[in-house]
Enzyme design. Structure first.
Site, PDB file in Angstrom:
ATOM      1  N   SER A  30      -1.403 -14.162 -35.255  1.00 11.34           N
ATOM      2  CA  SER A  30      -2.069 -14.187 -33.695  1.00 11.34           C
ATOM      3  C   SER A  30      -2.364 -12.824 -33.165  1.00 11.34           C
ATOM      4  CB  SER A  30      -0.923 -15.206 -32.786  1.00 11.34           C
ATOM      5  OG  SER A  30       0.297 -14.342 -32.957  1.00 11.34           O
ATOM      6  N   HIS A  67      -3.649 -21.068 -34.940  1.00  5.22           N
ATOM      7  CA  HIS A  67      -4.566 -20.249 -34.683  1.00  5.22           C
ATOM      8  C   HIS A  67      -5.882 -20.430 -35.592  1.00  5.22           C
ATOM      9  CE1 HIS A  67      -3.010 -17.759 -31.371  1.00  5.22           C
ATOM     10  NE2 HIS A  67      -1.769 -18.031 -32.057  1.00  5.22           N
ATOM     11  N   LYS A  93      -4.740 -24.606 -28.538  1.00  5.32           N
ATOM     12  CA  LYS A  93      -5.496 -23.452 -28.608  1.00  5.32           C
ATOM     13  C   LYS A  93      -7.028 -23.933 -28.628  1.00  5.32           C
ATOM     14  CE  LYS A  93      -1.874 -20.452 -30.252  1.00  5.32           C
ATOM     15  NZ  LYS A  93      -0.856 -21.543 -29.865  1.00  5.32           N
TER      16      LYS A  93
END
Length: 391
Positions: free
Chosen positions: A178, A206, A237
């Site tokens: 990340s 991610h 996300k």
């Protein structure tokens, strides 16, 4: 006296340039208002821009009207609703696994999964740059934690040879890291896991929605589908919603239902969140999702190339995470503050989130950024970087 000690500790955080505070940010679009100041948003994980997508908003609204605002209990009490199972079935089909299990956040998933799987007498092998929630899960488990150098396959192989166990051994790695935006060498790690009969877990927070066919993540992107025991993913996300999940075998799912404390002792996700997440999975799998991923990739390439050409210390990569390496924590804080004055909102990342001496601006692009917005942000970063002597 205890409060005085806290005050002294907080003062040291100030002195070390590591003080953090909360800022009010209105909306999650590419243009936001940060405490009254208009700015371009370049520090969000809303990679595909789905947090404002009308399909997700409508699904959430409809579910709230039909089912109410809360599940009102944990899933093992009375909070297990049809929407939970429907979403898990959809996740398993998308990720290509036998089953899936929902958690209330990425942090709750990682701590709950790892602490359930491993215990005393077991060994966890964790990449040194793994997310804090992975480390916390390992510490909670009581298992022996061995951290290997970042993405160092040779070192991991040596450690697996050196450290045997009568119990379970587990390798855990981020899929996309990340803070650096790089990708774990999953094929080589999967080879080691199979050779040493070790469970393998990938935190794909991610990468879900971003990489691989239909946005399935790094497991698909790296060609190791069917070789990873647990894929942890999040909705907060690229998928624009909230919550997390484990995509896994039916055996692992059943085991987690019986042993994962963050699942057993938490009120389950509410109907509106479940419906929004379900709509997001549908969207990333369709043609629109593919178009958004292509736009996101183009935006990442543009920002990275503009910054590299100007002399910024930006590593190569293919993810939406574009770190600008600074080094010093205090300079990084000043860099971020000056950028906000210039109309660009980018967070400075400092220890303990990253190792000492590696503070950086963590820039992230979204599919909703226009090329002009990216050029404007890059120009501001270069201008302020030269002003501060970073470039």
């Amino acid at each position: 006296m205890p409060l005085q000690l806290l005050s002294q500790r907080l003062e040291k955080i100030h002195h070390d340039g590591l003080y953090r505070s909360l800022r009010s940010v209105e909306r999650t679009t590419s243009q936001v208002c940060v405490e009254g100041r208009q700015a371009l948003l370049f520090c969000s994980n809303n990679y595909l821009g789905l947090a404002e997508h009308p399909a997700l908003a409508q699904a959430a609204a409809d579910a709230a009207v039909q089912y109410g605002t809360s599940s009102a209990a944990s899933r093992l009490v009375s909070g297990n609703q049809p929407l939970h199972q429907e979403l898990e079935d959809k996740l398993a089909a998308w990720k290509g696994t036998e089953a899936a299990l929902l958690f209330n956040s990425g942090y709750a998933a990682n701590t709950g999964i790892i602490a359930a799987l491993a215990g005393r007498g077991d060994i966890i092998f964790s990449d040194r740059l793994n997310h804090a929630s992975i480390i916390d899960g390992a510490l909670l488990s009581g298992a022996r934690l061995i951290r290997y150098p970042h993405n160092d396959i040779q070192a991991l192989a040596r450690l697996l040879e050196q450290h045997q166990a009568d119990g379970l051994r587990l390798i855990v790695t981020d899929g996309v890291f990340s803070m650096d935006g790089d990708i774990a060498p999953l094929k080589a790690i999967a080879d080691l896991a199979e050779q040493h009969q070790t469970l393998l877990m990938v935190d794909d927070a991610h990468a879900g929605g971003v990489l691989g066919q239909q946005g399935r993540g790094t497991v698909d992107f790296c060609g190791v589908a069917g070789r990873v025991d647990i894929q942890m993913g999040t909705f907060g996300k690229a998928l624009g919603s909230f919550g997390a999940y484990a995509a896994c075998s039916r055996l692992v799912r059943d085991y987690l239902i019986n042993r994962s404390r963050s699942l057993i002792f938490s009120t389950s996700l509410p109907p509106a969140v479940l419906a929004a997440s379900s709509a997001a999975v549908d969207l990333v799998r369709c043609k629109e999702g593919q178009q958004l991923r292509q736009q996101l990739a183009d935006n990442g390439t543009l920002l990275r190339s503009l910054l590299q050409q100007a002399g910024c210390k930006v590593p190569d990569g293919c993810t939406p995470i574009v770190p600008v390496m600074v080094g010093d924590a205090e300079t990084t804080t000043r860099f971020s503050a000056r950028l906000l004055e210039e109309g660009v909102f980018v967070q400075g990342i400092r220890p303990p989130t990253v190792p000492k001496g590696t503070s950086r601006l963590r820039c992230t692009v979204m599919a909703s950024h226009s090329p002009e917005q990216i050029r404007q942000a890059a120009a501001a970063i270069v201008r302020v970087g030269r002003e501060l002597g970073v470039l």
